[in-house]
Enzyme design. Structure first.
Site, PDB file in Angstrom:
ATOM      1  N   ILE A 116       4.550  41.637 -23.364  1.00 52.95           N
ATOM      2  CA  ILE A 116       4.011  40.690 -22.379  1.00 52.95           C
ATOM      3  C   ILE A 116       5.085  40.341 -21.353  1.00 52.95           C
ATOM      4  CG2 ILE A 116       3.090  38.354 -22.066  1.00 52.95           C
ATOM      5  CD1 ILE A 116       1.792  38.688 -24.883  1.00 52.95           C
ATOM      6  N   THR A 128       2.994  30.620 -22.733  1.00 51.47           N
ATOM      7  CA  THR A 128       1.787  31.342 -23.147  1.00 51.47           C
ATOM      8  C   THR A 128       2.057  32.005 -24.496  1.00 51.47           C
ATOM      9  OG1 THR A 128       2.479  33.335 -21.977  1.00 51.47           O
ATOM     10  CG2 THR A 128       1.004  31.838 -20.776  1.00 51.47           C
ATOM     11  N   ARG A 187       3.423  30.431 -28.189  1.00 48.16           N
ATOM     12  CA  ARG A 187       2.811  29.635 -29.255  1.00 48.16           C
ATOM     13  C   ARG A 187       3.211  28.181 -29.036  1.00 48.16           C
ATOM     14  NH1 ARG A 187      -0.188  33.159 -29.896  1.00 48.16           N
ATOM     15  NH2 ARG A 187      -0.713  34.349 -31.764  1.00 48.16           N
ATOM     16  N   HIS A 192      -5.617  28.310 -24.646  1.00 51.56           N
ATOM     17  CA  HIS A 192      -5.210  29.586 -25.276  1.00 51.56           C
ATOM     18  C   HIS A 192      -6.109  30.735 -24.788  1.00 51.56           C
ATOM     19  CE1 HIS A 192      -2.914  31.151 -29.010  1.00 51.56           C
ATOM     20  NE2 HIS A 192      -3.097  32.130 -28.155  1.00 51.56           N
ATOM     21  N   GLN A 193      -6.159  30.882 -23.469  1.00 50.98           N
ATOM     22  CA  GLN A 193      -7.072  31.855 -22.876  1.00 50.98           C
ATOM     23  C   GLN A 193      -6.342  33.039 -22.251  1.00 50.98           C
ATOM     24  OE1 GLN A 193      -8.626  29.042 -19.645  1.00 50.98           O
ATOM     25  NE2 GLN A 193      -8.426  30.917 -18.448  1.00 50.98           N
ATOM     26  N   PHE A 235      -5.341  35.708 -23.412  1.00 47.23           N
ATOM     27  CA  PHE A 235      -5.855  37.012 -23.855  1.00 47.23           C
ATOM     28  C   PHE A 235      -7.231  37.319 -23.285  1.00 47.23           C
ATOM     29  CE2 PHE A 235      -9.479  36.099 -26.604  1.00 47.23           C
ATOM     30  CZ  PHE A 235      -9.399  34.713 -26.640  1.00 47.23           C
TER      31      PHE A 235
HETATM   32  P1  NAI Z   1       6.432  41.676 -28.665  1.00 46.66           P
HETATM   33  O1  NAI Z   1       6.568  41.798 -30.133  1.00 46.66           O
HETATM   34  O2  NAI Z   1       6.133  42.890 -27.841  1.00 46.66           O
HETATM   35  O3  NAI Z   1       7.747  40.979 -28.051  1.00 46.66           O
HETATM   36  C1  NAI Z   1       8.361  39.869 -28.619  1.00 46.66           C
HETATM   37  C2  NAI Z   1       9.825  39.881 -28.193  1.00 46.66           C
HETATM   38  O4  NAI Z   1      10.415  38.658 -28.629  1.00 46.66           O
HETATM   39  C3  NAI Z   1      10.635  41.027 -28.800  1.00 46.66           C
HETATM   40  O5  NAI Z   1      11.364  41.691 -27.806  1.00 46.66           O
HETATM   41  C4  NAI Z   1      11.559  40.318 -29.804  1.00 46.66           C
HETATM   42  O6  NAI Z   1      12.822  40.969 -29.961  1.00 46.66           O
HETATM   43  C5  NAI Z   1      11.709  38.974 -29.121  1.00 46.66           C
HETATM   44  N1  NAI Z   1      12.164  37.914 -30.030  1.00 46.66           N
HETATM   45  C6  NAI Z   1      11.927  37.768 -31.353  1.00 46.66           C
HETATM   46  N2  NAI Z   1      12.552  36.663 -31.825  1.00 46.66           N
HETATM   47  C7  NAI Z   1      13.209  36.122 -30.759  1.00 46.66           C
HETATM   48  C8  NAI Z   1      14.051  35.002 -30.616  1.00 46.66           C
HETATM   49  N3  NAI Z   1      14.383  34.222 -31.667  1.00 46.66           N
HETATM   50  N4  NAI Z   1      14.552  34.740 -29.385  1.00 46.66           N
HETATM   51  C9  NAI Z   1      14.265  35.543 -28.328  1.00 46.66           C
HETATM   52  N5  NAI Z   1      13.484  36.631 -28.416  1.00 46.66           N
HETATM   53  C10 NAI Z   1      12.951  36.911 -29.621  1.00 46.66           C
HETATM   54  O7  NAI Z   1       5.304  40.544 -28.440  1.00 46.66           O
HETATM   55  P2  NAI Z   1       4.325  40.339 -27.205  1.00 46.66           P
HETATM   56  O8  NAI Z   1       3.127  41.198 -27.362  1.00 46.66           O
HETATM   57  O9  NAI Z   1       5.087  40.396 -25.934  1.00 46.66           O
HETATM   58  O10 NAI Z   1       3.852  38.813 -27.477  1.00 46.66           O
HETATM   59  C11 NAI Z   1       4.763  37.738 -27.467  1.00 46.66           C
HETATM   60  C12 NAI Z   1       4.074  36.507 -28.042  1.00 46.66           C
HETATM   61  O11 NAI Z   1       3.036  36.090 -27.161  1.00 46.66           O
HETATM   62  C13 NAI Z   1       3.346  36.756 -29.384  1.00 46.66           C
HETATM   63  O12 NAI Z   1       4.245  36.613 -30.481  1.00 46.66           O
HETATM   64  C14 NAI Z   1       2.287  35.698 -29.387  1.00 46.66           C
HETATM   65  O13 NAI Z   1       2.805  34.535 -30.038  1.00 46.66           O
HETATM   66  C15 NAI Z   1       2.059  35.374 -27.913  1.00 46.66           C
HETATM   67  N6  NAI Z   1       0.715  35.774 -27.445  1.00 46.66           N
HETATM   68  C16 NAI Z   1      -0.054  34.845 -26.771  1.00 46.66           C
HETATM   69  C17 NAI Z   1      -1.308  35.190 -26.296  1.00 46.66           C
HETATM   70  C18 NAI Z   1      -2.160  34.223 -25.522  1.00 46.66           C
HETATM   71  O14 NAI Z   1      -3.393  34.416 -25.430  1.00 46.66           O
HETATM   72  N7  NAI Z   1      -1.597  33.179 -24.926  1.00 46.66           N
HETATM   73  C19 NAI Z   1      -1.868  36.516 -26.557  1.00 46.66           C
HETATM   74  C20 NAI Z   1      -0.949  37.422 -27.203  1.00 46.66           C
HETATM   75  C21 NAI Z   1       0.286  37.048 -27.652  1.00 46.66           C
END
Ligand code: NAI
Length: 335
Positions: free
Chosen positions: A157, A235, A237, A298-299, A301
């Site tokens: 993201i 966006t 958690r 939480h929209q 997605f």
């Molecule tokens: P991803 O797994 O592709 O990327 C997460 C990144 O965070 C990775 O590069 C990881 O190394 C890094 N990371 C892990 N722990 C960390 C820390 N302590 N400090 C800094 N970086 C750290 O995940 P993606 O797909 O980019 O999603 C990220 C988050 O977005 C998800 O975990 C989810 O909570 C949230 N999300 C929210 C949505 C929404 O509708 N608002 C929809 C989808 C995801």
């Protein structure tokens, strides 16, 4: 095979029914509106798999009840899995799968929607002009061009977001526990420490998962280290931000604006129409009272493309489980 869904809305049913029927998956799907909790896990009776979303609670108690009902798979129809007790699932022999990526663009573009609306006060201008008020007083924004954005986490993201921010002509600083220098070189961004990111960024956007390490990473101490007037976007958690500290930061004008697609106590409100009720959550009520805070439910997605991908990948994950092949998109407990 019977699959019981928890926490569903009409749009979930529509997208899953379409893919289940047209994609020839042929699962016997039972939809429940209520969230999974230890008390209603019994609704999974007769199903080998349950499908849950972000505000369902798959804690140890719920998982034990699911195991009592002989459930063997929890299929998350989302990317984050912080609401599942993976240790309990492993102990009960229940597999956990998720949808790691369905449209990073959907969430990244929503973060940008929040940023632009807050910066240029679109939410306030919308109401004003409808009421015949064409004054610009209080609507002054700033150019994003030339400003500095701090992006926490550089996963899927964040990378979609960084592409957009670079398009605006912003300098991008990033922090990740696993920095990818090769990506940084090609994307033209710089990895810095969290401290430097807080100190130099005009806009901060959170894209790391919720873990023990990141819970309340935005708190009174980190807010004190930020540039006064910073725009904060979440966006990711809700629990990445200590909401009461954020409210204090807004009151002291240290935070210039906040765009929140997630909220730490969102499960009681988000995805439901509570407009007939009196709001009992004073923290949420205070947040909603600021004219420089935008809360969405939480929209991030919620695009057609994402819903389609979510349904397809979730049903693929369940089909792999049903075939007895090794699980794909599995999330495992790591001691
Ligand atoms: P991803 O797994 O592709 O990327 C997460 C990144 O965070 C990775 O590069 C990881 O190394 C890094 N990371 C892990 N722990 C960390 C820390 N302590 N400090 C800094 N970086 C750290 O995940 P993606 O797909 O980019 O999603 C990220 C988050 O977005 C998800 O975990 C989810 O909570 C949230 N999300 C929210 C949505 C929404 O509708 N608002 C929809 C989808 C995801």
């Amino acid at each position: 095979m019977k699959v019981v869904f928890f926490g569903t809305q009409p749009y979930d049913r529509e997208s899953f029914d379409t893919i289940n029927n047209n994609g020839a998956y042929g699962f016997d799907i039972v939809y429940h509106h209520s969230h999974l909790t230890p008390d209603n896990a019994v609704l999974a009776r007769g199903a080998e798999a349950v499908c849950i979303f972000v505000n369902d609670t798959a804690d140890a108690a719920a998982i034990r009840r699911l195991a009592d009902e002989r459930v063997r798979l929890i299929a998350l129809r989302c990317a984050g899995f912080n609401n599942v007790d993976l240790k309990a699932a492993a102990a009960c022999g229940i597999g956990v799968v998720r949808v790691p990526a369905y449209s990073p663009h959907a969430v990244a573009e929503h973060a940008v929607a929040l940023l632009l609306a807050l910066d240029r006060k679109v939410h306030r201008a919308y109401w004003r002009t409808r009421d015949g008020n064409f004054s610009l007083h209080g609507l002054l924004g700033f150019d994003l061009y030339g400003k500095t954005a701090g992006v926490v986490g550089t996963g899927r993201i964040a990378r979609a977001l960084i592409g957009i921010l670079k398009g605006f002509g912003m300098e991008v600083l990033a922090y990740d526990i696993c920095p990818d220098e090769e990506y940084a070189r090609t994307a033209g961004i710089t990895y810095v420490t969290l401290d430097e990111l807080y100190r130099r960024s005009d806009v901060i956007s959170l894209h790391c998962p919720l873990t023990e390490q990141t819970r309340y990473m935005i708190n009174a101490d980190s807010i004190a280290r930020m540039k006064p007037g910073v725009v904060l976007l979440n966006t990711g958690r809700g629990q990445l931000i200590h909401t009461e500290a954020l409210i204090e930061g807004l009151k002291q004008r240290r935070i210039g604006a906040a765009g929140l697609d997630v909220y730490e106590e969102e499960a009681a409100y988000f995805y439901e129409d509570t407009s007939d009720r009196i709001m009992s959550d004073d923290v949420l009520a205070r947040l909603l009272s600021f004219n420089n805070v935008l809360v969405t439910s939480h929209q991030g997605f919620f695009t057609r493309e994402a819903l389609d991908n979510i349904a397809r990948t979730t049903l693929d994950n369940i089909r792999t489980f049903a075939s007895g092949a090794p699980l794909v998109n599995e999330v495992r407990f790591e001691a």
